[in-house]
Design a protein around this motif. Structure first.
Motif, PDB file in Angstrom:
ATOM      1  N   SER A   1      -0.138  -9.518  -1.536  1.00  0.00           N
ATOM      2  CA  SER A   1       0.542  -8.245  -1.802  1.00  0.00           C
ATOM      3  C   SER A   1       1.127  -8.169  -3.207  1.00  0.00           C
ATOM      4  O   SER A   1       1.877  -7.236  -3.501  1.00  0.00           O
TER       5      SER A   1
ATOM      6  N   GLU B   1       0.827  -1.207   0.000  1.00  0.00           N
ATOM      7  CA  GLU B   1       0.000   0.000   0.000  1.00  0.00           C
ATOM      8  C   GLU B   1       0.861   1.257   0.000  1.00  0.00           C
ATOM      9  O   GLU B   1       0.537   2.248  -0.651  1.00  0.00           O
TER      10      GLU B   1
ATOM     11  N   PRO C   1       3.300   1.272  -3.968  1.00  0.00           N
ATOM     12  CA  PRO C   1       2.546   0.480  -4.959  1.00  0.00           C
ATOM     13  C   PRO C   1       3.335   0.144  -6.215  1.00  0.00           C
ATOM     14  O   PRO C   1       3.023  -0.833  -6.889  1.00  0.00           O
TER      15      PRO C   1
END
Length: 618
Positions: A302, A275, A278
């Motif tokens: 992820s 997050e 990215p």
């Protein structure tokens, strides 16, 4: 006429809704029953029901579920029988949604849960403050730490160390791993959540590991080197379980590398990194064995790449099967670890990196095997150049190491193992026997071993303990000195018969003053005139006799830092001029501290003078 169909899952959920979840025996029995009836799919039902208890703990729930077996003697019939005792109707063929999908939580349970969460949050904050204090107290890792030597690793600024005795005094309890206390030189590994330290991992000379009791571990990470840079997609980020694994990968690549305390937190930390960054490639360092499944979960959640270590057939390290990248570095060398990680990180961009188009084979009419061989040779050339660039960047920061024979323990254990490349960092070589340094260490006086506590905390009068709590806050860990113990360092509160010293956040030691000796007349005068309160002192014990010395926290930290840098410079054969420069920096830094203190004292005097009321008219 056939019997109407009944959804067994809905009936089990509805039956659980009438059973209280607070009683431990019932709670475990229902886990056995649901696992027998639905397998691992029953965890969701059982966990949702468990949350209606006021003392619910997610970690305990998951641990308990893993430990129960399908053949535990309880079945769905056991669940339905217990539900009938609480008024459940088994003859119904349909259960309302409010019963089948929702477990009601009483206001009392919600209130208890809020109180428990507040208590847990306060506990986490207290441990975080304690971790920060210990980290500031600890000193840089000195050369030849036994654990790092076995792992073929060098100290980094993100690691510090303390003696186990010091750590015991700071914490107020002995850190242990599976009831074995940590001993000797203890590595202090800080784990961060956001911008603050949340807890510490402690690793002693023998590899025993522990962490601060009550610290928040979920979402915490340790950074081996510089933090990742946002907006730089060219450099991958490594994430793995354990300090040694991640430090090995960092040394092999010079990429940002983060470690988690356990494999269970890998998915969460990987998701946080994805997050936050990215566009950066993530590489998850998996361990062979039980931790591999968590690594694969982190990769899936992820969108990262999975890297697993590679070992020769029959390879062993200390008579154990190797499992992680540190084992690979010890057996095959850091160069091979770097090659492995670069190949995985750049796997999909290899063709673009070497400028090979997908239509080359058709345009040239070459054979497919020849094309593959050409492509792979160019990819390999690119990776080798990348490795050489990393090596040059490192060598520019260090002097060229002398050539030494590798110890036998670092050689590959089988003929098929890849030989280790020359290390990019200088090795720490022990001094030759018979040198003056060795002789001086042999002739140095040996400090008597630390003995048992001189007395129990219960022997301290209640009023003294109450004064300690009033001065340093509650809850407060209380301890007593040991024979030949110390040095104990920190702020003191002076009483007639005891010197109360805060050796760590909310941790105090009671020093008896009956045989106390002061190292200077000034300290003795301060004691006699009640001027010791708030002073930072150092107390050491010769047997059962305490001796008090002046102590300056800032100066002590500065001296230990400079001393450690000097030792490292000598071990790495740096120029003697560096020690002279360090002495000059030490003197200048201490002068600046004294100047700042003097200026602060003058400002304090000026403020006090300006606030004094004018004297009476005469």
């Amino acid at each position: 006429m056939s019997a109407p169909h009944v959804d067994e899952t809905a009936r089990a959920r509805a039956a659980l809704a009438v059973i209280p979840a607070d009683e431990y025996g019932t709670w475990v029995d229902m886990a056995f029953a649901l696992k027998n009836g639905f397998g691992d799919a029953g965890f969701e039902i059982w966990d949702e029901w468990s949350r209606t208890a006021g003392n619910y703990n997610e970690r305990a729930a998951r641990t308990t579920w893993r430990s129960v077996k399908e053949s535990g003697g309880k079945t769905l019939a056991s669940l339905f029988w217990l539900a009938r005792q609480h008024g459940f109707d088994l003859k119904r063929t349909h259960y309302p949604d409010r019963m089948a999908t929702t477990f009601a939580v009483s206001p009392e349970v919600l209130e208890r849960r809020v109180r428990e969460e507040a208590r847990q949050q306060a506990r986490h904050e207290a441990v975080a403050r304690e971790a920060q204090a210990i980290w500031q107290w600890a000193r840089p890792v000195g050369p030849e730490h036994p654990y790092l030597v076995r792992k073929h690793l060098q100290p980094v600024p993100a690691l510090r160390e303390l003696e186990a005795v010091e750590l015991h005094a700071l914490l107020g309890y002995a850190s242990a791993s599976e009831e074995q206390p940590l001993t000797g030189r203890v590595l202090v590994v800080p784990f961060w959540i956001g911008e603050a330290i949340s807890t510490l991992e402690l690793i002693d000379e023998h590899g025993l590991k522990s962490s601060l009791a009550g610290g928040l571990k979920k979402g915490g990470y340790w950074i081996a080197g510089p933090a990742p840079v946002a907006g730089d997609p060219s450099t991958p980020i490594l994430i793995g379980e354990g300090m040694a694994t991640v430090l090995s990968a960092y040394r092999a690549t010079d990429w940002p590398a983060l470690a988690t305390l356990s494999s269970g937190t890998l998915p969460q930390v990987a998701a946080i990194l994805r997050e936050r960054y990215p566009d950066v490639g993530l590489v998850v360092l998996g361990d062979l064995g039980p931790g591999e499944s968590r690594a694969r979960q982190a990769v899936e959640e992820s969108q990262a790449r999975l890297a697993l270590p590679v070992f020769a057939d029959g390879a062993r390290i200390n008579d154990k099967v190797p499992t992680d990248f540190n084992d690979m570095a010890v057996l095959s060398g850091f160069g091979d670890v770097g090659d492995c990680l670069r190949e995985i990180a750049y796997r999909d961009v290899g063709l673009a990196a070497v400028g090979v188009e997908s239509t080359v084979g058709i345009a040239t009419g070459g054979k497919l095997d020849d094309l593959k061989e050409e492509i792979m040779s160019r990819v390999k050339e690119t990776l080798v150049n990348d490795a050489e660039d990393v090596s040059r960047r490192r060598s520019s920061k260090r002097t060229e190491p002398k050539q030494h024979n590798m110890p036998e323990s670092s050689a590959p254990t089988s003929e098929s193992a890849i030989p280790e490349r020359p290390p990019t960092e200088p090795s720490v070589v022990p001094p030759v026997g018979g040198s003056p340094a060795v002789e001086s260490r042999r002739l140095a006086p040996i400090r008597p071993p630390v003995g048992e506590p001189l007395f129990e905390v219960a022997d301290v009068p209640n009023e003294i303990r109450a004064l300690a709590e009033h001065r340093f806050g509650t809850p407060l860990r209380m301890g007593t000195p040991r024979e030949n113990g110390g040095p104990y360092r920190g702020e003191v509160f002076n009483t007639e018969h005891y010197l109360i010293q805060e050796v760590a956040t909310r941790s105090v030691v009671f020093h008896p003053k009956a045989q106390m000796e002061f190292a200077s007349d000034r300290l003795r005068w301060m004691d006699q005139n009640a001027r010791l309160n708030g002073s930072e002192l150092q107390v050491g014990y010769d047997g059962d006799r305490p001796k008090v010395y002046p102590w300056d926290r800032a100066r002590d930290l500065l001296e230990r830092t400079v001393g450690s840098l000097k030792k490292s410079a000598r071990e790495l054969n740096f120029s003697p001029n560096l020690e002279v420069m360090l002495d000059q920096l030490h003197a200048r830094s201490w002068a600046r501290v004294r100047e700042a203190r003097a200026a602060a004292l003058e400002q304090s005097k000026e403020r006090a003078a300006s606030q004094d009321p004018p004297g009476p008219d005469r």
